[in-house]
Design a protein around this motif. Structure first.
Motif: not given
Length: 311
Positions: A13, A227, A239
């Motif tokens: 992330a 992502m 995240v």
């Protein structure tokens, strides 16, 4: 959840938001050289380089053009087109931290749309978070004290468009193939920005310009890949936290690359905006840990209940 797996998700992330931030810096470096729509169009072009890494072994490349939910695919494509075009223009016209602070209003719009369209229940803590974020943006902009212009409007449009994209993803459900999701984010800029750039587009000149274009498009797509990998390894609340590292990148680029130092009010507003996101994350983190603890206690009680009698 395995801690090593969770840590890898957090690191992915951070890598994703770093890629997004550097991509935004490349778009700002192209200010005055290319039309914003042409820059956004390049994001769709260079984004195709990531597709082989996104495709799952069970997915077909046809999934890009064969969405499970066609209407939501179109909505996501239009939202991505609007978000990319508006964000490129915003970063070209505004200091990066100022543009980003407005784009951080996205959770506010997601919350409003969730209540009105999805009829979701939103807690008081979530409302507190988004309202605090809105107040932080007001501190940054100080309407009535300083002039607002096209760059601020574009940043606001980008926040709204990104929020619409999030809602469209939720409405599409979890059965949508990854290639379909990624395809909508490519074809939106390709078609929309491609059409709008025709009036002012010209062939980029110079190796440096091509490097900036490639950096913008490729890193934006790479961030999407990171992502997707991160969300497969860590809960959404974990995240989301590294998103606020984008502001650190923006402040650093503003000072050292673009020589646009922040004034005291802008810095204070950025702190409030970041704090608003941290409050929501801390709340989600506490709830997540409480659920994990509750599940462990329930599992322990079940184990004690069904354990064989050793007497």
């Amino acid at each position: 959840m395995n801690m090593a797996f969770l840590t890898s998700g957090m690191m992915l992330a951070f890598a994703a938001f770093s890629s997004f931030s550097i991509s935004d810096a490349y778009s700002k470096l192209l200010a005055g050289q290319l039309d914003p729509f042409e820059v956004a169009f390049s994001g769709g072009v260079f984004g195709f380089l990531i597709i082989p890494f996104i495709r799952d072994k069970n997915e077909s490349y046809k999934d890009i053009f064969a969405p499970t939910h066609p209407l939501m695919w179109v909505v996501r494509a239009v939202a991505t087109f609007a978000a990319t075009a508006a964000s490129v223009e915003a970063f070209m016209l505004l200091p990066m931290p100022e543009a980003l602070s407005l784009m951080f209003l996205m959770p506010l719009f997601v919350t409003i749309l969730s209540v009105t369209l999805l009829h979701e229940k939103v807690s008081g803590w979530a409302w507190l978070s988004v309202i605090l974020g809105f107040l932080g943006v007001l501190i940054v902009l100080r309407p009535g004290v300083r002039a607002l212009h096209l760059g601020h409007l574009c940043a606001l449009i980008a926040a709204i468009a990104n929020a619409v994209g999030v809602i469209a993803y939720r409405l599409a459900g979890n059965d949508t193939p990854r290639l379909s999701l990624f395809g909508s984010s490519l074809f939106g800029p390709l078609v929309g920005d491609g059409a709008l750039m025709l009036a002012h587009a010209h062939w980029p000149h110079g190796l440096k310009t091509w490097m900036f274009l490639f950096g913008y498009g490729f890193l934006a797509a790479l961030g999407q890949l990171f992502m997707m990998m991160a969300t497969a390894r860590a809960p959404a609340n974990r995240v989301a936290l590294p998103q606020y590292s984008q502001m650190l990148w923006a402040v650093a680029f503003s000072y050292f690359l673009f020589h646009q130092p922040l004034d005291g009010w802008t810095f204070a507003g950025i702190v409030v905006v970041t704090l608003s996101g941290m409050i929501n994350w801390i709340r989600q983190h506490v709830l997540y840990e409480a659920l994990v603890l509750k599940a462990r206690r329930a599992a322990r009680r079940r184990a004690e209940t069904y354990a064989p009698d050793r007497g």
